[in-house]
Write a protein that holds these residues in place. Structure first.
Motif, PDB file in Angstrom:
ATOM      1  N   SER A   1       0.786  -1.179   0.056  1.00 15.19           N
ATOM      2  CA  SER A   1      -0.026  -0.095   0.054  1.00 15.19           C
ATOM      3  C   SER A   1       0.919   1.201  -0.101  1.00 15.19           C
ATOM      4  N   ASN A   2       2.120   1.332   0.429  1.00 13.16           N
ATOM      5  CA  ASN A   2       2.975   2.534   0.554  1.00 13.16           C
ATOM      6  C   ASN A   2       3.562   2.600  -0.992  1.00 13.16           C
ATOM      7  N   THR A   3       3.222   2.094  -1.917  1.00 13.03           N
ATOM      8  CA  THR A   3       4.003   2.152  -3.138  1.00 13.03           C
ATOM      9  C   THR A   3       3.113   2.783  -4.360  1.00 13.03           C
ATOM     10  N   ILE A   4       3.373   3.735  -4.918  1.00 13.88           N
ATOM     11  CA  ILE A   4       2.693   4.576  -5.902  1.00 13.88           C
ATOM     12  C   ILE A   4       3.113   4.036  -7.359  1.00 13.88           C
ATOM     13  N   ILE A   5       2.169   3.485  -8.178  1.00 16.44           N
ATOM     14  CA  ILE A   5       2.630   3.201  -9.520  1.00 16.44           C
ATOM     15  C   ILE A   5       1.948   4.268 -10.482  1.00 16.44           C
ATOM     16  N   GLU A   6       2.963   4.802 -11.342  1.00 16.11           N
ATOM     17  CA  GLU A   6       2.545   5.890 -12.329  1.00 16.11           C
ATOM     18  C   GLU A   6       2.924   5.152 -13.707  1.00 16.11           C
ATOM     19  N   LYS A   7       2.078   5.271 -14.786  1.00 14.95           N
ATOM     20  CA  LYS A   7       2.312   5.159 -15.859  1.00 14.95           C
ATOM     21  C   LYS A   7       2.968   6.476 -16.470  1.00 14.95           C
ATOM     22  N   VAL A   8       4.031   6.151 -17.247  1.00 10.96           N
ATOM     23  CA  VAL A   8       4.725   7.451 -17.912  1.00 10.96           C
ATOM     24  C   VAL A   8       4.060   7.820 -19.129  1.00 10.96           C
ATOM     25  N   VAL A   9       3.683   8.868 -19.406  1.00  6.26           N
ATOM     26  CA  VAL A   9       2.926   9.333 -20.532  1.00  6.26           C
ATOM     27  C   VAL A   9       3.746  10.268 -21.411  1.00  6.26           C
ATOM     28  N   ARG A  10       4.143   9.729 -22.534  1.00  2.35           N
ATOM     29  CA  ARG A  10       5.094  10.360 -23.409  1.00  2.35           C
ATOM     30  C   ARG A  10       4.167  11.596 -24.269  1.00  2.35           C
ATOM     31  N   ASP A  11       4.621  12.606 -24.738  1.00  2.09           N
ATOM     32  CA  ASP A  11       4.352  13.667 -25.343  1.00  2.09           C
ATOM     33  C   ASP A  11       4.354  13.167 -26.831  1.00  2.09           C
ATOM     34  N   ASP A  12       3.111  13.200 -27.615  1.00  2.00           N
ATOM     35  CA  ASP A  12       3.038  12.725 -28.977  1.00  2.00           C
ATOM     36  C   ASP A  12       3.894  13.867 -29.675  1.00  2.00           C
TER      37      ASP A  12
END
Length: 127
Positions: free
Chosen positions: A112-123
């Motif tokens: 629960s103390n871990t955050i998962i974020e997806k990297v969004v690339r600029d097109d």
């Protein structure tokens, strides 16, 4: 190790051995403790049945990141294995953790103390 090098230079020995040579013979590595620091512990295991799902949930609750080897989810997923994955998601979710698919044959369970974020690339075409 220095004796072996000395023998090799004098022509009396080679470095070839029948058994693997431990790294400690080559390098003196200072050992230091990690108390008080934020060490991330990672466990790698297999996810084959409901017992493995329970074990992964327990490790996640204890604060481990768990990378689980699975079947090929793209090709070999059947109803029974889908139930194992659903069970894992439910058990890890009860302790506040999350499940993320890493590739076709691996999933990762995080506490629960871990955050998962997806990297969004600029097109590039938008620029």
């Amino acid at each position: 190790m220095f004796k072996k090098i000395k023998k090799m230079i004098s022509g009396g020995d080679t470095l070839k051995t029948n058994n693997p040579v431990p790294i400690e013979e080559y390098v003196d590595i200072p050992v230091r403790g990690y108390e008080g620091s934020n060490v991330i512990k990672i466990k790698v295991c297999d996810l084959e049945d409901f017992k493995d799902a329970t074990d992964i949930a327990v490790l996640t609750e204890a604060g481990y990141l768990v990378i689980a080897n699975t079947i090929n989810l793209e090709r070999d997923l059947d109803d029974d294995y889908a139930k194992v994955l659903a069970s894992l998601k439910e058990k890890v979710g009860k302790v506040g953790g999350k499940i993320v698919r890493l590739c076709e044959s691996k999933v990762m369970a995080v506490p629960s103390n871990t955050i998962i974020e997806k990297v969004v690339r600029d097109d590039a075409s938008k620029k």
